[in-house]
Design an enzyme around this catalytic site. Structure first.
Site, mmCIF file in Angstrom:
data_model
loop_
_atom_site.group_PDB
_atom_site.id
_atom_site.type_symbol
_atom_site.label_atom_id
_atom_site.label_comp_id
_atom_site.label_asym_id
_atom_site.label_seq_id
_atom_site.Cartn_x
_atom_site.Cartn_y
_atom_site.Cartn_z
ATOM 1 N N GLU A 203 -9.775 -4.352 0.784
ATOM 2 C CA GLU A 203 -9.309 -5.742 0.622
ATOM 3 C C GLU A 203 -10.410 -6.612 0.027
ATOM 4 O O GLU A 203 -10.866 -7.582 0.621
ATOM 5 C CB GLU A 203 -8.790 -6.298 1.945
ATOM 6 C CG GLU A 203 -7.552 -5.559 2.424
ATOM 7 C CD GLU A 203 -6.851 -6.218 3.618
ATOM 8 O OE1 GLU A 203 -7.524 -6.912 4.396
ATOM 9 O OE2 GLU A 203 -5.622 -6.032 3.752
ATOM 10 N N GLU A 320 -1.484 -0.965 2.770
ATOM 11 C CA GLU A 320 -1.273 -1.426 4.138
ATOM 12 C C GLU A 320 0.030 -2.208 4.213
ATOM 13 O O GLU A 320 0.259 -3.118 3.417
ATOM 14 C CB GLU A 320 -2.422 -2.332 4.617
ATOM 15 C CG GLU A 320 -3.754 -1.618 4.711
ATOM 16 C CD GLU A 320 -4.853 -2.502 5.284
ATOM 17 O OE1 GLU A 320 -4.530 -3.449 6.033
ATOM 18 O OE2 GLU A 320 -6.030 -2.241 4.983
#
Ligand code: CA
Length: 650
Positions: A203, A320
């Site tokens: 991320e 995710e």
């Protein structure tokens, strides 16, 4: 599904037969299928349940049905057990039987504190990664390795430098990154745990390995910017390539992923990948996180994937995604799941399955087959003492596992098999099962305008907007103050919508007061307009679907104002909701209504700490008033403004 089991058992029998690699004269024993254990069944759905998952047309047989199982070893080490219909079984075997074909594991450089004690949250050092990965690869799973390049959790809000690398100069840091990456890949390869895909950073919305790889700065902070981030990425990719036996074969070699969160935020993805491609960073796949309750509407996510897959000519994987099956908590440690309405599904087993199904469908339908698959984030993270997000802490995620609080596989775990067209009964269109009532208030001199949609729950436990046709409004309601009930019809449903309409209240004289039009008008932005936008980040809003948001990587100054004319002269009060990180030179509301300009400073001090700055005793003498927000800020400072109001007091 049975076909998968047979393959799995064949592989495990082979790997358990050391003589297969022994001297040539050793007789190879006959494989005896009768000696193997029974295949693990898939979890049954109660007969009285109408649980259903609609099939998805056009799913590739190679579609990635992934699971991040980084917590697994710590859960097992602390006594966690998994079951299918009452029978204990290995968690990976259960996932495999339910159609999961890839696993994902994070790796942290050194997840220990200053005393050498493990930090928890999986303790995902190299040894832990080898243990889970080798076991999964032997079972036939493919494997995605997730380098955080940090000693512990890394995400958009924090990308802490591994402690062993702090203070290194650029050359030494690049070398340390290369050497560490090479060692990890070599070790995994030597343990029959070679990854099939590697993501460089986790991320990385704002880069990684701060400050060397941080893409923006706060105040006088010195950071590497996009140049520094790109250099680190190149080092890491080179180390993977140099230790990949298939590096020369573009088909077989390890695929490189760069991963951002906020899967619905197209401007984030365009900004980052424009910068990285301009610097020739080599990568194969764009990775996205998409949690519907944090990352905006599904429509934005779908549009973003279509745009970036074409713009950068890259395949995509959702790395995710997750959803809650309950709002209950198992261990007294508060859970992160924020709300059903934000998420778009009931927190139920059906809602969880539908949410996962919808993400799979969105990825499967990215144009030109660019969507390769999804990973569910930590389906196995049940609440087990000793396996919390940190040492001596609890679990904030057990209501988003695909196992119940006792470790039993949920019917929703069937979603990965049930979306495959040939394994289910057929497509059942969802119908409306519940309509949420609305409540609205109007002043006497306002026109009663009702929304054209209401929130409805559907039979697949999705929560969506349904078109509504309201009955007639009575003119009398604007003459006598009161609370009136109105019904509406929903197309395709016998269920009715209801609105509770309160009249005779105070009028808010600001237009688009909560920015719910999705744009500024009639608000006017002056100054550094590039630093301010209308945000739909649900976790950052106070009410509704939109709010004003400001942020820039360099110093900025701006105002957001609205001028109201035709006001009755008198005393007014101005108010708004604001949250932000704080530290601005100026953050204030103001009212300029003929006399001296009145202001109130807003002392924001952190995420979701909402303030309601208010200016009272505003005297309007010529029927006109200009109100708004003034900001003078340094790079990195931010806030959200929502729900403004200007009321006549007397
Ligand atoms: Ca909990």
């Amino acid at each position: 599904m049975r076909k998968h089991i047979v393959v799995l058992l064949f592989v495990s029998v082979l790997s358990a037969t050391p003589s297969a690699c022994g001297p040539a004269q050793t007789p190879v024993p006959t494989l005896t299928p009768t000696a193997t254990k029974e295949p693990i069944p898939t979890v049954s759905v109660p007969e009285d349940s109408d649980f259903h998952v609609n099939p998805i047309e056009g799913l590739s047989p190679d579609f990635i049905m992934g699971a991040d199982v980084s917590m697994l070893k710590q859960i097992e080490d602390n006594g966690g057990k998994f079951y299918v219909d009452g029978e204990a079984a290995d968690a990976l075997e259960i996932l495999k039987a339910h159609g999961v074909n890839w696993i994902r594991l994070r790796i942290w450089n050194d997840p220990t504190d200053e005393n050498g004690e493990p930090l928890g949250g999986g303790n995902n050092d190299l040894e832990t990664t080898v243990a889970i990965a080798a076991r999964a690869k032997a079972m036939g799973f493919k494997f995605l390795l997730d380098f955080h390049y940090s000693d512990w959790w890394a995400d958009p809000g924090k990308q802490n430098m591994p402690k062993a690398w702090e203070g290194l100069d650029s050359e030494a840091l690049n070398q340390a990154l290369y050497d560490y990456t090479a060692e990890v890949i070599k070790t995994l390869a030597g343990e029959d745990a070679m990854p099939d895909m590697v993501q460089i950073g986790n991320e990385v919305n704002s880069g990684m390995m701060w400050p060397a790889g941080k893409t923006w700065s706060e105040g006088a902070e010195v950071v590497g910017g996009y140049d520094g981030f790109a250099d680190l990425l190149k080092q890491s990719v080179q180390a993977v390539r140099d230790n990949d036996p298939n590096a020369a074969d573009p088909e077989k070699r390890v695929k490189i992923i760069i991963h951002l969160a906020d899967g619905g935020n197209n401007s984030l993805y365009r900004t980052m990948f424009d910068e990285l491609t301009a610097r020739d960073v080599p990568f194969d796949i764009i990775g996205l996180s998409y949690y519907s309750y944090w990352h905006g509407p599904m429509e934005d996510f779908i549009n973003n994937m279509a745009d970036i897959s074409a713009r950068y000519d890259k395949n995509l994987v959702v790395l995710e995604a997750a959803y809650a099956f309950t709002l209950e908590d198992a261990d007294g440690h508060a859970n992160l799941f924020p709300s059903e309405e934000f998420g778009g599904y009931k927190a139920s087993i059906q809602g969880q399955a539908t949410a996962v199904r919808d993400v799979i469908a969105a990825v499967a339908h990215v144009p030109n087959g660019r969507g390769l698959g999804i990973f569910y984030w930590e389906p196995e993270w049940i609440a087990v003492e000793g396996a919390g997000w940190a040492t001596a802490e609890g679990n904030a995620w057990e209501n988003q596992a695909l196992f119940d609080f006792e470790g039993s596989a949920l019917p929703s775990l069937n979603v990965f098999n049930m979306v495959k067209t040939d394994q289910v009964d057929g497509f059942i269109p969802a119908t409306v099962t519940e309509v949420y009532p609305i409540a609205v208030a109007f002043a006497f001199d306002e026109e009663i305008v009702l929304p054209t949609t209401v929130k409805a729950v559907y039979s697949d436990d999705s929560i969506r907007d349904a078109d509504v046709m309201w009955a007639e409004i009575s003119a009398e309601w604007l003459e006598e103050a009161g609370v009136y009930e109105l019904t509406g019809t929903i197309e395709g449903s016998d269920l009715q919508a209801t609105a509770s309409i309160t009249t005779g209240g105070d009028k808010n004289y600001l237009v688009n007061a909560g920015f719910e039009s999705g744009s500024f008008s009639p608000w006017v932005v002056d100054g550094d307009a590039g630093a301010v936008d209308i945000s739909n980040e649900r976790q950052n809003l106070h009410e509704g679907k939109y709010a004003v948001h400001y942020w820039a990587d360099e110093a900025f100054a701006l105002s957001v104002t609205q001028t109201v004319t035709g006001l009755e002269n008198g005393t007014y009060v101005l108010s708004a909701w604001i949250q932000g990180g704080g530290g601005e030179d100026v953050l204030q509301l103001f009212a300029d209504c003929g006399g001296e300009t009145q202001t109130v400073d807003v002392p924001t001090n952190g995420w979701l700490n909402w303030y309601t700055p208010t200016i009272e005793n505003i005297q309007v003498t010529d029927g006109t008033c200009t109100v708004g927000m003034n900001v003078v800020a340094s790079g990195g400072q931010w806030a959200f403004l929502d729900e403004t109001s200007l009321y006549l007091v007397e």
